[in-house]
Write a protein that holds these residues in place. Structure first.
Motif, PDB file in Angstrom:
ATOM      1  N   ARG A 136       5.935   9.391  -4.389  1.00  0.00           N
ATOM      2  CA  ARG A 136       5.574   8.460  -3.555  1.00  0.00           C
ATOM      3  C   ARG A 136       4.925   8.365  -2.245  1.00  0.00           C
ATOM      4  O   ARG A 136       6.375   8.797  -0.854  1.00  0.00           O
ATOM      5  N   ARG A 137       3.473   8.392  -1.733  1.00  0.00           N
ATOM      6  CA  ARG A 137       3.449   8.600  -0.699  1.00  0.00           C
ATOM      7  C   ARG A 137       3.423   7.306   0.423  1.00  0.00           C
ATOM      8  O   ARG A 137       3.448   6.243   0.238  1.00  0.00           O
ATOM      9  N   ASN A 138       4.348   8.048   1.437  1.00  0.00           N
ATOM     10  CA  ASN A 138       3.871   7.039   3.118  1.00  0.00           C
ATOM     11  C   ASN A 138       3.444   6.353   3.309  1.00  0.00           C
ATOM     12  O   ASN A 138       2.218   8.432   4.463  1.00  0.00           O
ATOM     13  N   PRO A 139       2.337   5.892   4.024  1.00  0.00           N
ATOM     14  CA  PRO A 139       1.780   5.586   4.621  1.00  0.00           C
ATOM     15  C   PRO A 139       1.865   6.281   6.196  1.00  0.00           C
ATOM     16  O   PRO A 139       0.296   6.426   7.061  1.00  0.00           O
ATOM     17  N   LEU A 140       2.718   5.749   6.966  1.00  0.00           N
ATOM     18  CA  LEU A 140       3.204   6.335   7.860  1.00  0.00           C
ATOM     19  C   LEU A 140       3.477   7.514   8.388  1.00  0.00           C
ATOM     20  O   LEU A 140       3.450   8.172   9.741  1.00  0.00           O
ATOM     21  N   VAL A 141       2.929   8.553   7.411  1.00  0.00           N
ATOM     22  CA  VAL A 141       3.090   9.853   7.396  1.00  0.00           C
ATOM     23  C   VAL A 141       2.168  10.230   8.259  1.00  0.00           C
ATOM     24  O   VAL A 141       0.837  10.350   8.175  1.00  0.00           O
ATOM     25  N   PRO A 142       2.658  10.890   9.756  1.00  0.00           N
ATOM     26  CA  PRO A 142       1.511  11.486  10.493  1.00  0.00           C
ATOM     27  C   PRO A 142       0.602  12.467  10.215  1.00  0.00           C
ATOM     28  O   PRO A 142       0.819  13.328   9.542  1.00  0.00           O
ATOM     29  N   ARG A 143      -1.085  11.943  10.385  1.00  0.00           N
ATOM     30  CA  ARG A 143      -2.119  12.694   9.738  1.00  0.00           C
ATOM     31  C   ARG A 143      -2.713  13.219  10.758  1.00  0.00           C
ATOM     32  O   ARG A 143      -3.230  12.497  11.107  1.00  0.00           O
TER      33      ARG A 143
END
Length: 271
Positions: A136-143
């Motif tokens: 479940r990918r979290n778009p708020l994970v810093p990339r």
């Protein structure tokens, strides 16, 4: 994520500066990229940060019989003390350390948390075969944003035109502090998020005593950033001094009535 030979010594995601990598250490962005390119799974070792708590997992991963189970994986090492790492592992239902996660190329995973013994670690790795639970990918994970630096302006222009993408050219004097300062600004988060998806090119000038350089888009005061759209229209930001100035410059875009061969803006004219 997956293992490389030498595990603890040759892999890992944790550095003093989380966004800095070296040959032996990496982060979850780099591990994912390597795994994606090679179609390999990833082993994530998630540490608490306290030696007495982490010792058992570290010793387990050093064992040759465990390393045989990890062959073919990309190895990534994360830490509970680092907030982006906590966000990242939370995608896999992990809330405490130490823990291990196996991320598969089919975008599924297996995870286990808590104190591990050799037997429980072996059993986990044996059971961690794809497919697992959906990620479940979290778009708020810093990339991190990986800039697509091309070897020449000609190559960069051709790529941008072919793909219908924006071109960003960084013009600077070689063997001066220009590039170090510009690189620092370009790697600020507010700039990275705006420049991702563009084609990037470095345009160095070898005369470090000259404050100006001739580019395909006219003469500019160095260092400078040149933004070129797929239609050939361009905009120039000379001598940027802050990441905010670059962000405003990119957000301002290129006026649609601008002639392809002319128009440039100095820092004072940036909105």
């Amino acid at each position: 994520m997956v293992v490389a030979a030498g595990l603890i010594g040759l892999g890992g995601c944790h550095t003093v500066n989380r966004w800095t990598t070296d040959f032996f250490r990496t982060d979850y962005d780099a591990a994912e990229r390597k795994a994606r390119e090679q179609g390999r799974p990833i082993l994530v070792a998630y540490y608490d940060g306290r030696k007495d708590v982490d010792r058992s997992l570290q010793e387990i991963l050093k064992r040759s019989d465990i390393q045989k189970q990890l062959e073919g994986m990309v190895f990534c090492q994360l830490y509970r003390s680092h907030e982006p790492d906590r966000r990242y592992v939370a995608q896999f239902g992990v809330q405490r350390a130490p823990a291990m996660m196996v991320l598969h190329p089919d975008d599924t995973y297996h995870a286990t948390a808590g104190t591990l013994t050799f037997d429980t670690a072996t059993a986990f790795l044996e059971s961690a075969r794809a497919p697992g639970e959906p990620v479940r990918r979290n778009p708020l994970v810093p990339r991190r944003v990986e800039y697509e630096w091309r070897k020449s302006v000609t190559e960069a222009e051709a790529t941008a035109k072919r793909d219908g993408r924006m071109l960003l050219v960084v013009a600077h004097r070689s063997f001066t502090s220009d590039w170090r300062r510009m690189n620092g600004l370009l790697n600020q988060r507010e700039v990275q998020t705006r420049l991702k998806g563009m084609v990037h090119c470095e345009l160095p000038y070898w005369d470090g005593f000259s404050g100006r350089g001739q580019t395909p888009w006219g003469e500019v005061q160095l260092p400078a950033i040149i933004l070129v759209d797929p239609q050939g229209r361009h905009q120039v930001l000379e001598m940027p001094t802050s990441s905010e100035a670059i962000a405003r410059f990119v957000d301002g875009g290129i006026p649609i009535d601008e002639e392809p061969a002319h128009a440039s803006s100095s820092p004072e004219s940036v909105p």
